[in-house]
Scaffold this motif. Structure first.
Motif, PDB file in Angstrom:
ATOM      1  N   GLY A   1       0.812  -1.224   0.000  1.00  0.00           N
ATOM      2  CA  GLY A   1       0.000   0.000   0.000  1.00  0.00           C
ATOM      3  C   GLY A   1       0.836   1.260   0.000  1.00  0.00           C
ATOM      4  N   GLY A   2       0.182   2.385   0.261  1.00  0.00           N
ATOM      5  CA  GLY A   2       0.873   3.674   0.269  1.00  0.00           C
ATOM      6  C   GLY A   2       1.923   3.715   1.361  1.00  0.00           C
ATOM      7  N   ASP A   3       3.003   4.449   1.136  1.00  0.00           N
ATOM      8  CA  ASP A   3       4.031   4.470   2.176  1.00  0.00           C
ATOM      9  C   ASP A   3       3.591   5.336   3.341  1.00  0.00           C
ATOM     10  OD1 ASP A   3       4.377   6.825   0.636  1.00  0.00           O
ATOM     11  OD2 ASP A   3       6.321   7.082   1.569  1.00  0.00           O
TER      12      ASP A   3
ATOM     13  N   ASP B   1       8.309  -4.998  -2.587  1.00  0.00           N
ATOM     14  CA  ASP B   1       7.165  -4.378  -3.255  1.00  0.00           C
ATOM     15  C   ASP B   1       5.832  -5.051  -2.940  1.00  0.00           C
ATOM     16  OD1 ASP B   1       9.109  -2.784  -4.285  1.00  0.00           O
ATOM     17  OD2 ASP B   1       9.055  -3.619  -6.301  1.00  0.00           O
TER      18      ASP B   1
ATOM     19  N   ARG C   1      14.135   6.681   9.319  1.00  0.00           N
ATOM     20  CA  ARG C   1      13.905   6.934   7.893  1.00  0.00           C
ATOM     21  C   ARG C   1      12.454   6.672   7.499  1.00  0.00           C
ATOM     22  NH1 ARG C   1      17.062   4.738   3.571  1.00  0.00           N
ATOM     23  NH2 ARG C   1      16.377   6.705   2.687  1.00  0.00           N
ATOM     24  N   GLY C   2      11.855   7.569   6.742  1.00  0.00           N
ATOM     25  CA  GLY C   2      10.524   7.358   6.195  1.00  0.00           C
ATOM     26  C   GLY C   2      10.550   6.276   5.127  1.00  0.00           C
ATOM     27  N   GLY C   3       9.411   6.021   4.509  1.00  0.00           N
ATOM     28  CA  GLY C   3       9.345   5.024   3.447  1.00  0.00           C
ATOM     29  C   GLY C   3       9.554   3.624   3.969  1.00  0.00           C
ATOM     30  N   THR C   4       9.922   2.719   3.068  1.00  0.00           N
ATOM     31  CA  THR C   4      10.150   1.326   3.434  1.00  0.00           C
ATOM     32  C   THR C   4      11.306   0.756   2.630  1.00  0.00           C
ATOM     33  OG1 THR C   4       9.283  -0.924   3.126  1.00  0.00           O
ATOM     34  CG2 THR C   4       8.141   0.827   1.954  1.00  0.00           C
TER      35      THR C   4
ATOM     36  N   GLY D   1      10.295  -1.579  -0.228  1.00  0.00           N
ATOM     37  CA  GLY D   1       9.479  -1.157  -1.356  1.00  0.00           C
ATOM     38  C   GLY D   1       8.028  -1.542  -1.132  1.00  0.00           C
ATOM     39  N   SER D   2       7.150  -1.016  -1.961  1.00  0.00           N
ATOM     40  CA  SER D   2       5.729  -1.283  -1.782  1.00  0.00           C
ATOM     41  C   SER D   2       5.045  -1.341  -3.137  1.00  0.00           C
ATOM     42  CB  SER D   2       5.104  -0.173  -0.922  1.00  0.00           C
ATOM     43  OG  SER D   2       3.771  -0.494  -0.621  1.00  0.00           O
TER      44      SER D   2
END
Lengths: 341, 341, 341, 341
Positions: free
Chosen positions: D9-11, D39, D63-66, D69-70
């Motif tokens: 899904g969305g980060d 992902d 850190r933001g994000g992943t 991946g998504s």
């Protein structure tokens, strides 16, 4: 060309931005190869390296500190140090060194340059006290961190009708105190450049309490009162004659409490001033320093250092960096005094 | 002396810092009295004032906006405007005006000066595009806000393998885009100073996707593609020929999606770039501008404007402010291109 | 109704948000009138008031501190204090008091309630150690400030291969250390709830140095080593047996240097943890506390205090606030230990 | 055990904190091995993995994000998708999956669990609209970013006497608008949960202009006016009936300008709300979610999801996550209305 890079002295926001710019431009524009020397001059001295290419510099622009590590090692104080550096540079096939650092690091660079090592310098001091450049990176970040702390302290000072003393970095030059004090709306700013009169400071504090607001004093760690005002045991001063135990901020708070009969507290910002992500000013300045340093190395213009003059990056002789300390001139301090009290 | 102060044009972090410095020094050093004129030139035009003394300027240093309000009123476009201003200044016993503003506000100030009104100018433009000064306050704050947004977007771009386009202020000059792009590690920076080739931009994006990272494009609102690349209806452009509907950022994202087959999104930073508390750089610069402007007024040195040259505040003729737009020189743009792609 | 409002004890981000919400809802929904009592219980004790209406609370939501001022005055420790408070409340025609404060302030409120004064309490402690509520406002702000400092210190620790000790608030409960340590990625977290073994701490530090990273230790000001590990002069401890001179953080750094042979430095965050603009969490919680407190006063539900339970604001007996200190439970500390070393 | 981890899904700020906590505790406490699937569900579907151990999770907490991946891939919409997932999990020797995601990701997890795949879920939605948990991580970060933007806009609104409309995320639930609006001192808050009356909004704006302050409206992207008030072409609405072209914020600004005769501007915060470093609240919540998720996996307690209840982390059936959308209840909205106008 095969170029070594090192960072020396205290860490400073923007070091990684310099390293990244040097490598990005060196590889993509000039086809240079890079070797990262670890922990300042200890790296070339002991042959400590780490890989340094495009992948290693990805994502480091916003990061504080230095991916290369740092130290205060001085090869001229070590028996055979210079010879070992020369040998290690030769072993690694280094054509030129880019040395990023302050007075000490660039002092070593200057001497090595005279001994035939190809060096380009990048000035770094969080205290902004290098004479050859208008500004150094890291300074703007430190000032912003100190200013944000002062912003926070205003409300706590007012709610409790107490004096807050904020001790900031600056052993020999008061640039951080001057700029953070101006930006934070301090009521008194005390610098190493001019010994202060503790009675005058107490008078400013009293004057401020007559408004609804409470006093904030910003003091450089290296500021000192007039001769005779500080009565301390010998062991409480360090080699420079600066107060050790608790620092000048704590001494000030004690004196102010005694003279005004109102609470005073001290906050020593310490290491949070030099860590963390750099401001935009510092990232841009550090990036531009890096781009111009690799140009100088590529041009074979050794023995030089990059510097900011107005909005331009220029090259100056390395020796200029250490020629004289840039202290706060009297007119800048006088300019700020209008806000005292 | 009795001195009027006004702020005109778009708001800009640091306006209150100028006002505070003018009043603090004017009152405490020179014994001046102050009148605040409201909403730019509308204030003296319509006789709208508010009290302006030490109490009114307490606590405003860290606040964005302007306590005096602002407008884009131009008295030269109003029948009898100049006469009404002169009459109102006389009515309020005003000896001199300090006008803080950009090209338009200072343009009016210049003409009024020629007509015998005593004016000192303080330059203000968030876009940093006034030729007479190295920097204007507000610019550093805007760049930091844009940089922080870019820092945030990097992680979202990477997590989703998508391109992010960040549209920043800058209708005629690309300073904010250049500095925020450099500081934020953008992969492409597009400015009004040079029309971009959308095919080249798409190539940079493709190149970036070959790393593990995702592309960030920073674009000035006034940037435009090469002649013929943008096919739009007439009504979608504004008077300057700039894209209106959705802006250049949205157009770019659409084109990149189409050319790369990968998602692209736009963020338009808009008004958050010009509001809120100023950075330390802007607070110090604005404060120093204020201190030097009141000195100029006190000296009777009218028709001048304060400006930053290196680390010094100097006085220059007011007319210089509006003589020419300071755009990004080609060498600064070329310097940044090493990071593209 | 005519309602008095006061804030007592140490300042805390969110106090102004409570005051604003109380007044906004009291005036617009219920038609109440308000009197601001200054400096905690000193206000009603000495009859010190300030106007408190819609205009006075405009713009204060984002401001730290308290527009009403604060103090630690306890009327029960003053001869005839309670009678003077009752008389002053009668003089000002006060129907009910809203008292915003921590253990001490609410302790006074509880006793006054038993003596017939109409009181509604709002809990406040930056340390988050009140048993009756899931969270108190100010805590989230303090934790974020401490976390940002730790984020900054990571880079400086790594660049210099040194240990950094961060001393945070928390004399009796370790909530700030626990949350800031977890959020900042600390390698050791030391709380007042459990005496630590300095040898174990040194072992964690050594283990961390074996990675490329450097250790960060977060310690509550009230944390203490095991019996016998701290050998100090009597005068170096305060009334609670806590280390005074330099604090526990400084003691820790000294011990770690000695045991590991590597540099260790201390940062004492001090007052910057409790000043400045509140986080969104604290602004929302404080606002909701204020809205529900005025509802309770309007309902005549005196002797109660508002509290957070899950996502709901509830009313609990005032006495609950001070019944027992909410310390960090052992399972929360154990949960965190997985990150040690 | 050998455990797979994926993010879908969305980060959302906090994803990396979950991953880190899962791996740190899994390795050090239980001796698990980990496989990172890339992902979202595309990872196990296509066998895309990356190494996941202690070294890979170092430094990712802030850190933001992943790092994984998504994507929004749904294996149930792909012919033979489930079988391929099962086969790939078997190939990699996976004993259990930890799936971090929102409604869609956890919906897939729920169905796979029913088909015999061992899954533990971790809820993630920046919109805070999952019924099974008091809060989700990422939400607090988004609210703080929106609040800071509103803080900035206040000064620009006041300086120019204009209305500013801030459009925030929230397609189906208005939590971000509610909390950011309360925290930022908005004058009107508009949510998807209740269609607004544009005439009432204009009345609030007019009322606000009667003070010295200027109106700020916070609107969820999914908010809509009363039936019939928005007259638009069909193509300007998306599949949900939401306004596409320019968004609801832009529409609102246009209507308000028309009805009040005063300037109105829109800022769409967009993606900056979901990127970047998480707040302390989100880092602690995400870390605790991770620690408890790996406990559940270790216990073999599959088909469950971790959730926050008050200050405790509990396990609930996975199916609960997607059972119903948690919208803003009417009493929370009514509570906020006292600040309107």
């Amino acid at each position: 060309m095969r170029i070594g890079v090192l960072t020396g002295g205290g860490d400073c926001p923007g070091l990684n931005a310099v390293i990244r710019a040097v490598v990005r431009k060196g590889v993509s524009t000039y086809g240079h190869e890079f070797v990262g020397f670890r922990d300042g001059w200890r790296g070339p001295l002991e042959g400590l390296t780490r890989p340094l290419g495009i992948p290693e510099v990805r994502g480091i622009l916003p990061r504080g500190g230095t991916i290369l590590g740092s130290s205060r090692t001085n090869p001229f104080k070590i028996e055979g140090g210079v010879e070992r550096i020369k040998a290690n540079l030769a072993d690694h096939g280094i054509d030129a060194l880019i040395a990023i650092g302050g007075e000490d690091t660039l002092g070593v660079a200057t001497k090595l340059d005279e001994l035939g090592v190809n060096v380009v310098g990048v000035p770094k001091t969080i205290d902004n006290d290098l004479g050859a450049t208008d500004y150094t990176f890291g300074f703007d970040t430190a000032v912003n961190i100190a200013m944000e702390a002062i912003d926070r302290l205003h409300t706590t000072a007012e709610s409790h009708h107490r004096t807050l003393v904020v001790e900031v970095m600056g052993r020999h030059a008061g640039w951080i105190a001057l700029h953070a004090g101006l930006a934070g709306g301090a009521n008194v700013i005390l610098l190493p450049e001019r010994n202060f009169d503790i009675d005058q400071v107490a008078a400013y504090v009293e004057k401020r309490f007559q408004t609804q607001y409470s006093p904030i004093i910003v003091v450089s760690e290296g500021a000192m009162p007039l001769e005779g005002q500080m009565v301390l045991q010998n062991q409480e001063k360090d080699a420079f004659g600066h107060v050790r135990l608790g620092g000048i901020g704590q001494w000030l708070a004690g004196e102010i409490e005694e003279r005004t009969g109102k609470e005073a507290r001290t906050v020593v910002l310490g290491h949070i001033q030099r860590g963390g992500t750099p401001t935009a000013f510092d990232r841009v300045l550090a990036t531009r320093f890096g781009l111009h340093a690799i140009d100088a190395a590529h041009d074979g213009d050794f023995g030089t250092m990059v510097a900011l003059r107005g909005t331009d990056i220029v090259r100056v002789p390395l020796a200029e960096a250490t020629r004289e300390l840039k202290t706060v001139p009297v007119e800048r301090y006088t300019e700020a005094e209008v806000f005292f009290g």
